[in-house]
Design a protein around this motif. Structure first.
Motif, mmCIF file in Angstrom:
data_model
loop_
_atom_site.group_PDB
_atom_site.id
_atom_site.type_symbol
_atom_site.label_atom_id
_atom_site.label_comp_id
_atom_site.label_asym_id
_atom_site.label_seq_id
_atom_site.Cartn_x
_atom_site.Cartn_y
_atom_site.Cartn_z
ATOM 1 N N ASP A 326 35.478 28.127 39.270
ATOM 2 C CA ASP A 326 35.661 28.239 37.818
ATOM 3 C C ASP A 326 35.812 29.702 37.394
ATOM 4 O OD1 ASP A 326 33.117 29.058 38.465
ATOM 5 O OD2 ASP A 326 32.166 28.143 36.711
ATOM 6 N N THR A 327 35.747 30.609 38.356
ATOM 7 C CA THR A 327 35.657 32.040 38.053
ATOM 8 C C THR A 327 36.926 32.776 38.484
ATOM 9 O OG1 THR A 327 33.262 31.981 38.300
ATOM 10 C CG2 THR A 327 34.311 34.137 38.561
ATOM 11 N N VAL A 328 37.285 33.783 37.701
ATOM 12 C CA VAL A 328 38.351 34.711 38.061
ATOM 13 C C VAL A 328 37.808 36.123 37.843
ATOM 14 C CG1 VAL A 328 40.637 35.604 37.378
ATOM 15 C CG2 VAL A 328 40.247 33.127 37.520
ATOM 16 N N GLN A 329 38.069 37.021 38.801
ATOM 17 C CA GLN A 329 37.626 38.405 38.624
ATOM 18 C C GLN A 329 38.819 39.353 38.692
ATOM 19 O OE1 GLN A 329 34.260 38.649 41.510
ATOM 20 N NE2 GLN A 329 33.042 38.934 39.637
ATOM 21 N N VAL A 330 38.680 40.464 37.964
ATOM 22 C CA VAL A 330 39.760 41.446 37.862
ATOM 23 C C VAL A 330 39.271 42.777 38.446
ATOM 24 C CG1 VAL A 330 41.377 42.624 36.324
ATOM 25 C CG2 VAL A 330 40.512 40.332 35.735
ATOM 26 N N ILE A 331 40.020 43.284 39.433
ATOM 27 C CA ILE A 331 39.701 44.566 40.060
ATOM 28 C C ILE A 331 40.660 45.625 39.519
ATOM 29 C CG2 ILE A 331 39.736 45.839 42.258
ATOM 30 C CD1 ILE A 331 39.121 43.069 43.610
ATOM 31 N N ASP A 332 40.126 46.781 39.124
ATOM 32 C CA ASP A 332 40.966 47.935 38.783
ATOM 33 C C ASP A 332 41.245 48.678 40.084
ATOM 34 O OD1 ASP A 332 41.128 50.353 36.196
ATOM 35 O OD2 ASP A 332 41.639 50.720 38.272
ATOM 36 N N THR A 333 42.524 48.802 40.442
ATOM 37 C CA THR A 333 42.839 49.401 41.742
ATOM 38 C C THR A 333 42.598 50.908 41.761
ATOM 39 O OG1 THR A 333 45.163 49.634 41.105
ATOM 40 C CG2 THR A 333 44.559 47.646 42.319
ATOM 41 N N GLN A 334 42.447 51.535 40.598
ATOM 42 C CA GLN A 334 42.206 52.977 40.579
ATOM 43 C C GLN A 334 40.746 53.287 40.887
ATOM 44 O OE1 GLN A 334 45.080 55.024 40.240
ATOM 45 N NE2 GLN A 334 45.624 52.915 40.699
ATOM 46 N N THR A 335 39.841 52.476 40.343
ATOM 47 C CA THR A 335 38.409 52.718 40.566
ATOM 48 C C THR A 335 37.835 51.790 41.637
ATOM 49 O OG1 THR A 335 37.809 51.093 38.879
ATOM 50 C CG2 THR A 335 38.114 53.379 38.145
ATOM 51 N N ARG A 336 38.606 50.758 42.011
ATOM 52 C CA ARG A 336 38.145 49.729 42.958
ATOM 53 C C ARG A 336 36.879 49.018 42.458
ATOM 54 N NH1 ARG A 336 39.398 52.578 48.859
ATOM 55 N NH2 ARG A 336 41.605 52.923 48.468
ATOM 56 N N GLN A 337 36.732 48.950 41.152
ATOM 57 C CA GLN A 337 35.610 48.256 40.536
ATOM 58 C C GLN A 337 36.105 46.970 39.878
ATOM 59 O OE1 GLN A 337 32.333 49.647 40.528
ATOM 60 N NE2 GLN A 337 33.354 51.052 41.949
ATOM 61 N N ILE A 338 35.194 45.985 39.810
ATOM 62 C CA ILE A 338 35.503 44.801 39.005
ATOM 63 C C ILE A 338 35.343 45.173 37.546
ATOM 64 C CG2 ILE A 338 34.701 42.490 38.378
ATOM 65 C CD1 ILE A 338 34.035 42.173 41.397
ATOM 66 N N VAL A 339 36.419 45.027 36.779
ATOM 67 C CA VAL A 339 36.370 45.425 35.375
ATOM 68 C C VAL A 339 36.206 44.235 34.441
ATOM 69 C CG1 VAL A 339 37.611 47.594 35.641
ATOM 70 C CG2 VAL A 339 38.905 45.483 35.287
ATOM 71 N N HIS A 340 36.354 43.025 34.962
ATOM 72 C CA HIS A 340 36.205 41.864 34.097
ATOM 73 C C HIS A 340 36.013 40.616 34.946
ATOM 74 C CE1 HIS A 340 36.420 40.060 30.129
ATOM 75 N NE2 HIS A 340 37.187 39.099 30.622
ATOM 76 N N SER A 341 35.149 39.706 34.461
ATOM 77 C CA SER A 341 35.010 38.375 35.059
ATOM 78 C C SER A 341 35.201 37.356 33.949
ATOM 79 C CB SER A 341 33.604 38.189 35.667
ATOM 80 O OG SER A 341 33.417 39.085 36.746
ATOM 81 N N LEU A 342 35.903 36.290 34.264
ATOM 82 C CA LEU A 342 36.107 35.264 33.246
ATOM 83 C C LEU A 342 36.000 33.885 33.884
ATOM 84 C CD1 LEU A 342 39.889 35.066 32.314
ATOM 85 C CD2 LEU A 342 39.060 36.681 34.014
ATOM 86 N N LYS A 343 35.733 32.902 33.043
ATOM 87 C CA LYS A 343 35.665 31.514 33.487
ATOM 88 C C LYS A 343 36.665 30.713 32.651
ATOM 89 C CE LYS A 343 30.854 31.618 35.127
ATOM 90 N NZ LYS A 343 31.089 31.411 36.574
ATOM 91 N N PRO A 344 37.923 30.757 33.068
ATOM 92 C CA PRO A 344 38.962 30.136 32.224
ATOM 93 C C PRO A 344 38.962 28.612 32.252
ATOM 94 C CG PRO A 344 39.929 31.065 34.218
ATOM 95 C CD PRO A 344 38.487 31.457 34.222
#
Lengths: 403, 403
Positions: A326-344
């Protein structure tokens, strides 16, 4: 289970009939899902796996234009587009190849070409559609216009038919694919489609189960089910050969059961790095595409399935196997950090970016909807009904190699 | 001078009229240049500068589908496409903005928006068309559907209006452009198109004359007419700022007269290298896009104008200023050698690759033809008549940032 209300297919059909009557003088002109004079570059489709139908999508208005039914078993279905983007070739798991017109909403052709199929590809010039098969194995070549069979390429090694996986188009009407049972990679040159010229590479590794070709058509990488590591080919080399990369990539190192073998086509190449799903681990791996060595890992919410770069490479979006699907995560490739998690929604099966990356379309199978998310603000822009949606495919794929 | 025979426009018109009569019952349906149900993803157009017309092209059949007239002064014209690829916005040098439907062959809108214009761009979401102007300078914003003017952004610095160049779309309905007279770069955020939010960067260098944005939308580079070197911005930086790169790039080092200032949009980025035309020298420069340092030079047949990468980055095609403008050369990016030279016609003005790079379409102005060349075999695949053709633009640009 109650399905959400769907677009009024029957009403659309009635309207079509009534239009057809009114326009009896121009019976040869089909009723269209879009207005005449509108282009097809922003259309797409969503696979509705249980009902054997596809929904036709408009990524500008963010609406569903109509439904095309009668496509059979669409579990694990995949799609390629004609050069003009007006037609889709849908490869069903049941071995059917269906040619669908997204503008007229009609099925223009359908052949049962195998007992069990796992997808296909279209040639650079758009004239040939090729299917890869589990049962009876091998590859079949069809005329893209008529679906007439042109060639049958049985993948027989040492008298044994092999299942074929990882089929991709490469320039000049050639196709590359992997033989699961035989552990080989073949290239078929279809300059004369009735007389395929085959180049074979043996001993590439045990049980290749999927493969990808890089966006520039240069690099082919096959994942191995029977052992760890990957088989890689540089197709621009004067004498292409198979090399092994990432020797630890595979099931061997996993501390967790593998709920779903990730698709290799879920890999993504953003700038000079590839982002790929670790197998059985809650990690996304970062690989330098110059050296093909791992250079980093990012912890994520579950076992990744698709790890997809936004077209500009700035973000990588990840979905997961059960129980985290149920989860989607977004990685910023510049910082290699997860910048957002959502449950669409429940059971996120696929994601497709609009061509310039401003939005991503996500299928939530068990919530029977497609969710459109702004990739900058992460706001939901639209939710569209769909029956058990799986793959989403936009016509802009027609312009890309390996799609 | 005798013009070659052109497609039978008048016969087409007669056919259209006769169809229209037969189909009186469906008079609201326009006659189409393509059959209903065909997509627009493989269409394109060629600018016919002297006759103020465009030819509509089919890159699959390699034919010319029709002609649209009445577009005014098309010298130095440029084009952007609607999100669906069905419409083209043509920016004429005379300040006209014309909206053309490639499917119906009709002009859907036309405004004289300035006295002297140098091109434009379209927003990521396809709703806004923006023109950059020499006279009276500044930038104007239009509703892409109706061509209604939404905003006027005069480029006034210290009380003086500046000519605007190097306009490009960047994500989220923003546009970036350079002020030739003021030596500035501005970013206009058009989230509310009637209230542009401007961010201004001053002292970027003397007389920026053109600019490009990288395919990922990350890097903006402006060429300087008034001094050597280039102005570069990393638009992904938390605080974007202007840096200077390639301090020797420009007219300062040239031993030859400069016959034509090369377009920066003729630059191309293939893999990790940019290939760019030397100014006034018979060379193509190779620049590392990590360091933005020059790493090599390739001797070519003349002063390069466009240096264009095939979509896969394997080849770079170069055309030239007078007196070498009958020649095109092909560089293999792996060996950095010229692998082919051809003379497709007199006055080669522009080249456009098909989306997957199997062919390139070349305009030969003084031979009044468009020549289609296979990029692998270098064979001529087709020659199509065109009156003094200049720019060639394919609808696949609709899916790309910075085009």
């Amino acid at each position: 289970m109650t399905l959400p209300s769907l677009p009024p297919v029957s009403r659309r059909t009635l309207l079509a009939l009534s239009s057809a009557t009114a326009l009896a003088a121009c019976a040869s002109k089909p009723t269209l899902l879009i207005e005449p004079g509108r282009g097809s570059g922003d259309l797409g489709l969503v696979i509705e796996r249980e009902s054997g139908s596809i929904g036709v999508l408009d990524t500008t208005a963010r609406t569903r234009l109509g439904t095309i039914t009668g496509l059979g078993d669409l579990s694990h279905a995949s799609v390629v587009f004609s050069r003009d983007g007006g037609r889709a070739y849908v490869f069903g798991r049941d071995g059917a190849l269906t040619k669908v017109n997204l503008i007229t909403g009609r099925i223009e052709g359908r052949v049962m070409q195998a007992g069990n199929s796992i997808g296909g590809a279209i040639s650079t010039d758009g004239t040939l559609v090729v299917a890869q098969n589990y049962q009876p194995g091998g590859v079949k070549v069809f005329d893209a216009r008529t679906l007439e069979p042109l060639a049958d390429i049985p993948a027989v090694v040492d008298g044994k038919a092999s299942r074929v996986v990882g089929l991709a188009d490469i320039p000049r009407n050639r196709f590359i694919f992997s033989l699961f049972d035989a552990g080989q990679i073949w290239i078929a040159d279809l300059a004369d489609p009735r007389k395929p010229q085959l180049t074979k590479f043996a001993n590439i590794g045990k049980q290749p189960y999927d493969a990808l070709v890089s966006p520039d058509g240069r690099t082919y990488i096959a994942g191995l089910f029977g052992e760890d590591g990957l088989a890689k080919m540089d197709l621009w080399a004067p004498q292409p050969r198979v090399e092994r990369i990432l020797p630890n990539y595979g099931r061997g190192e996993q501390p967790l059961p593998v709920f779903k073998m990730p698709h290799l086509r879920g890999w993504s190449i953003a700038g000079k790095h590839a982002y790929l799903p670790a197998i059985g681990r809650h990690e996304v791996l970062i690989v330098d595409t110059d050296t093909w060595k791992e250079v980093g890992r990012i912890k994520v919410a579950g076992q990744p399935v698709f790890v997809m770069a936004r077209p500009d490479g700035r973000q990588v979006w990840v979905n997961f196997a059960v129980p985290d699907y149920d989860t989607v995560q977004v990685i910023d490739t510049q910082t290699r950090q997860i910048v957002h998690s959502l449950k669409p929604g429940k059971a996120v099966l696929h994601m497709e970016f609009t061509p310039r990356g401003d939005a991503v379309w996500i299928s939530a199978r068990d919530d029977h909807k497609v969710v459109v998310v702004d990739t900058q603000s992460f706001k939901t822009l639209a939710e569209l009904p769909a029956r058990s949606p799986s793959g989403i495919f936009f016509t802009s794929r027609a312009a890309r190699t390996g799609f």
